[in-house]
Design a protein around this motif. Structure first.
Motif, mmCIF file in Angstrom:
data_model
loop_
_atom_site.group_PDB
_atom_site.id
_atom_site.type_symbol
_atom_site.label_atom_id
_atom_site.label_comp_id
_atom_site.label_asym_id
_atom_site.label_seq_id
_atom_site.Cartn_x
_atom_site.Cartn_y
_atom_site.Cartn_z
ATOM 1 N N LEU A 84 0.687 -1.134 -0.149
ATOM 2 C CA LEU A 84 0.132 -0.187 -0.084
ATOM 3 C C LEU A 84 0.885 1.283 -0.182
ATOM 4 N N VAL A 85 1.957 1.263 0.985
ATOM 5 C CA VAL A 85 2.696 2.089 0.732
ATOM 6 C C VAL A 85 3.542 2.506 -0.521
ATOM 7 N N SER A 86 3.864 1.529 -1.318
ATOM 8 C CA SER A 86 4.531 1.660 -2.543
ATOM 9 C C SER A 86 3.559 2.088 -3.509
ATOM 10 N N LEU A 87 2.132 2.107 -3.470
ATOM 11 C CA LEU A 87 1.333 2.633 -4.292
ATOM 12 C C LEU A 87 1.217 4.251 -3.982
ATOM 13 N N GLY A 88 1.761 4.700 -3.072
ATOM 14 C CA GLY A 88 1.504 6.062 -2.530
ATOM 15 C C GLY A 88 0.566 6.450 -1.484
#
Length: 314
Positions: free
Chosen positions: A161-165
């Motif tokens: 989720l963090v990698s998706l911004g």
């Protein structure tokens, strides 16, 4: 009828490889002609085994409504069926299971999702009966168990989720009286890097996922990423998001846990953390049969690694 001794006939019936091929054929013809089958009750008197094990599951409502448990049964049976072991499904009949083990009606027990207050694991361990648990025990107990790296799974979901911004993250956690519920929440917090990240507790059902999602939206209406600690809870969460006019994944990205059939029936199809349930269940059965064959087998643990499966929800 075969013209051989009882001992030789017994070796053929029990699949001993050293029997001469001609003699084996004669005994097999006699078996076919007479319709002979071994008397399991008589065999049990000699072997002192019931050739039966119990798979203890949660209550029937949970068992029938959650695809996880069907996968467990399937995995266990890949080991018990070829071994000629009768699998007894027990939905919360813990007192009967303990009695049947003590009386020799069952050779061992596989326990699924045990509440820490459940006395059965301790009773079986103290009685030196073969038993395997499906998750890390919350309290110290010398018991064999099989689990997935639950905290790593929660961390996988958070990091994705963090990698998706996504920055305004929350989770619908599993029940906090279970190691799975606690560890998935811990892993999520570590992946987010925020020990105070918003969360609601569920119980791995659709209904609790919907309730948790409603509560989170009321507290944090601008959230943009959610980890639900089971696919069924994610399914309930998706319905609430849809009713609230929140698009998935455009407005809110959603990740589940299990990679069950529920993940594929979600709209959109669910990105989820896969635990290899069938393989884990088969390993539980192998470890149990090993204990039954050798009661002195050391207690051990086997931990599988989770994998993120990307679909359209995140």
């Amino acid at each position: 009828m075969a013209g051989v001794s009882r001992a030789t006939a017994s070796r053929v019936v029990n699949g001993v490889a050293s029997v001469d091929a001609t003699i084996r054929a004669a005994v097999q013809r006699a078996i076919a002609d007479t319709g002979y089958v071994p008397n399991l009750a008589a065999r049990s008197l000699v072997t002192r085994r019931a050739d039966a094990v119990a798979l203890v599951l949660p209550g029937e409502r949970r068992m029938l409504g959650d695809p996880f448990f069907g996968r467990v049964v399937s995995g266990v049976m890949t080991i018990t069926d070829p071994a000629g072991i009768h699998l007894v499904l027990a939905a919360d009949r813990r007192a009967e299971v303990e009695s049947d083990v003590r009386r020799g009606r069952l050779d061992g027990v596989i326990l699924i999702h045990t509440d820490p207050e459940d006395p059965l694991p301790r009773l079986l361990v103290d009685g030196h009966f073969p038993v395997v648990l499906s998750s890390r025990p919350l309290r110290p107990l010398p018991i064999t168990y099989v689990d997935v790296n639950q905290s790593a799974g929660g961390e996988l979901a958070a990091r994705h989720l963090v990698s998706l911004g996504r920055r305004r993250l929350a989770t619908i956690a599993g029940p906090q009286h279970t190691s799975a519920g606690q560890d998935r929440l811990t892993g999520f917090r570590e992946g987010v890097g925020d020990p105070s990240a918003a969360w609601e507790e569920g119980d791995f059902t659709r209904e609790s996922g919907a309730a948790g999602m409603s509560a989170l939206l009321s507290r944090q209406p601008d959230l943009d990423g959610v980890f639900a600690a089971s696919d069924l809870m994610a399914q309930g969460a998706l319905a609430v998001l849809r009713a609230a006019g929140r698009r998935v994944p455009e407005d809110v990205a959603v990740v589940g846990f299990d990679d069950s059939s529920a993940a594929l029936t979600c709209e959109p199809p669910l990105t989820t953390v896969r635990q290899p349930v069938e393989d884990m269940a088969a390993e539980m059965a192998r470890l149990l049969l090993r204990q039954i064959a050798d009661p002195d087998t050391p207690r051990t643990k086997v931990v599988f690694e989770p994998v993120l499966i990307r679909r359209q929800s995140a």
